[in-house]
Design a protein around this motif. Sequence first.
Motif, PDB file in Angstrom:
ATOM      1  N   VAL A   1      10.778  16.881  -8.032  1.00 30.05           N
ATOM      2  CA  VAL A   1      11.037  15.764  -8.103  1.00 30.05           C
ATOM      3  C   VAL A   1      12.600  15.369  -8.303  1.00 30.05           C
ATOM      4  N   LEU A   2      12.818  14.788  -7.016  1.00 26.32           N
ATOM      5  CA  LEU A   2      14.669  14.863  -6.852  1.00 26.32           C
ATOM      6  C   LEU A   2      15.046  13.239  -7.360  1.00 26.32           C
ATOM      7  N   SER A   3      15.953  13.575  -7.964  1.00 27.57           N
ATOM      8  CA  SER A   3      16.956  12.379  -8.338  1.00 27.57           C
ATOM      9  C   SER A   3      18.409  12.514  -7.995  1.00 27.57           C
ATOM     10  N   THR A   4      18.830  11.524  -7.225  1.00 27.77           N
ATOM     11  CA  THR A   4      20.301  11.491  -6.951  1.00 27.77           C
ATOM     12  C   THR A   4      21.051  10.276  -7.240  1.00 27.77           C
TER      13      THR A   4
ATOM     14  N   GLN B   1      -0.290  10.055 -17.230  1.00 26.37           N
ATOM     15  CA  GLN B   1      -1.702  10.355 -17.803  1.00 26.37           C
ATOM     16  C   GLN B   1      -2.917  10.007 -17.066  1.00 26.37           C
ATOM     17  N   GLY B   2      -2.869   9.447 -16.022  1.00 24.72           N
ATOM     18  CA  GLY B   2      -3.858   9.043 -14.891  1.00 24.72           C
ATOM     19  C   GLY B   2      -4.016  10.132 -13.988  1.00 24.72           C
ATOM     20  N   ALA B   3      -3.850  11.376 -14.048  1.00 24.37           N
ATOM     21  CA  ALA B   3      -4.198  12.028 -12.931  1.00 24.37           C
ATOM     22  C   ALA B   3      -5.598  12.375 -12.551  1.00 24.37           C
ATOM     23  N   THR B   4      -6.525  12.113 -13.528  1.00 26.56           N
ATOM     24  CA  THR B   4      -7.903  11.906 -13.124  1.00 26.56           C
ATOM     25  C   THR B   4      -8.112  10.895 -12.162  1.00 26.56           C
ATOM     26  N   SER B   5      -7.465   9.759 -12.309  1.00 21.95           N
ATOM     27  CA  SER B   5      -7.845   8.705 -11.128  1.00 21.95           C
ATOM     28  C   SER B   5      -7.277   9.181  -9.971  1.00 21.95           C
ATOM     29  N   ILE B   6      -6.106   9.838  -9.853  1.00 23.95           N
ATOM     30  CA  ILE B   6      -5.360  10.100  -8.935  1.00 23.95           C
ATOM     31  C   ILE B   6      -6.298  11.202  -8.035  1.00 23.95           C
ATOM     32  N   LEU B   7      -6.588  12.012  -8.706  1.00 26.57           N
ATOM     33  CA  LEU B   7      -7.603  13.178  -8.346  1.00 26.57           C
ATOM     34  C   LEU B   7      -8.755  12.879  -7.607  1.00 26.57           C
TER      35      LEU B   7
ATOM     36  N   LYS C   1       0.876  -1.192   0.010  1.00 26.96           N
ATOM     37  CA  LYS C   1      -0.064   0.024   0.170  1.00 26.96           C
ATOM     38  C   LYS C   1       0.809   1.178   0.048  1.00 26.96           C
ATOM     39  N   ILE C   2       0.414   2.110  -0.640  1.00 26.46           N
ATOM     40  CA  ILE C   2       1.127   3.526  -0.736  1.00 26.46           C
ATOM     41  C   ILE C   2       1.254   4.302   0.556  1.00 26.46           C
ATOM     42  N   GLU C   3       2.472   4.340   1.167  1.00 22.94           N
ATOM     43  CA  GLU C   3       2.290   4.918   2.473  1.00 22.94           C
ATOM     44  C   GLU C   3       1.911   6.445   2.353  1.00 22.94           C
ATOM     45  N   GLU C   4       1.122   6.766   3.519  1.00 26.74           N
ATOM     46  CA  GLU C   4       0.637   8.115   3.543  1.00 26.74           C
ATOM     47  C   GLU C   4       1.783   9.097   3.652  1.00 26.74           C
TER      48      GLU C   4
ATOM     49  N   ILE D   1       3.959   9.449  -7.747  1.00 28.68           N
ATOM     50  CA  ILE D   1       3.790   9.741  -6.209  1.00 28.68           C
ATOM     51  C   ILE D   1       3.814  11.355  -6.282  1.00 28.68           C
ATOM     52  N   CYS D   2       4.611  12.070  -6.883  1.00 28.21           N
ATOM     53  CA  CYS D   2       4.772  13.414  -6.940  1.00 28.21           C
ATOM     54  C   CYS D   2       3.401  14.168  -7.413  1.00 28.21           C
ATOM     55  N   VAL D   3       2.623  13.659  -8.440  1.00 26.19           N
ATOM     56  CA  VAL D   3       1.730  13.971  -8.818  1.00 26.19           C
ATOM     57  C   VAL D   3       0.543  14.174  -7.744  1.00 26.19           C
ATOM     58  N   LYS D   4       0.501  12.868  -7.079  1.00 26.75           N
ATOM     59  CA  LYS D   4      -0.486  12.679  -5.960  1.00 26.75           C
ATOM     60  C   LYS D   4      -0.384  13.518  -5.036  1.00 26.75           C
TER      61      LYS D   4
END
Length: 268
Positions: free
Chosen positions: A196-199, A81-87, A32-35, A229-232
């Motif tokens: 959005v961080l990349s290391t 492309q699934g921003a509607t579902s996330i929203l 499950k995606i963490e809060e 996750i960043c979009v969420k």
Amino acid sequence: MKIIIILSLTFILSACSSLSNLVPPDIATAIKIEESETFKELKSLPKPKGAIPVSVYSFRDQTGQYKPQANISSFSTAVTQGATSILMQALSDSDWFLPVEREGLQNILTERKITRAANKNKNGKTELPPLTTAKILLEGGIISYDSNTKTGGFGAEYFGIGASELYREDVISVYMRAIDVRTGQVLVSVSTSKTVLSTEARAGFFRYVSFKRLAEAEAGYTSNEPMHICVKQALEKAITELVKKGLDKRVWKAQDTTASYQYHNQYK
């Protein structure tokens, strides 16, 4: 000179000790995606007088950006492309809004036709409740994806032993507006952004151990924030700001009238 050597070795050892993710991960089960902090902020909002029916027809990626790939052409988009579902998920998780299905409206209408045909009564009529109407329409989208807004790193090398660490930041921006379906008036409009961080961290060894014998070793790892996750998080923050701004503009009202949100609710 000795001080420089000592500092370099200290840095290299500290950088090597940070490479804790070198071992390839085992096969993992779904989780499950963490809060996130934005989700906790969304759930900590004051309770409303009642959930407001809201519809979302489409919340699209309006950036037109493709995922950057080195030396190849890529047609994969930079953001989901699934921003509607996330929203819709974020709206459902909140206590303020009651989302009604509109993106798959044609599917609902088709199923209702099938239900009517299968359950006709003697009078040739089938009683189905009307679809829930929305009081508010949410519009907007992901309007910006800026890559390499910040880049940097540090490293050191001495006598064939070296280590380095690099980072890169991208930024996505979301705009959202709440519209009164009765008048078409834009009641509240908000915007949020998320980095959005990349290391990348690496350490290497390169040295001649004897005549014509060369020893070389290198290890490293990269870490990239998942884009969805960043979009969420950006959408959860947008809903939180939408509620707060709506309270400030007296668009809706909190359940606790003794709190700091004592405003008129035009829908209740």
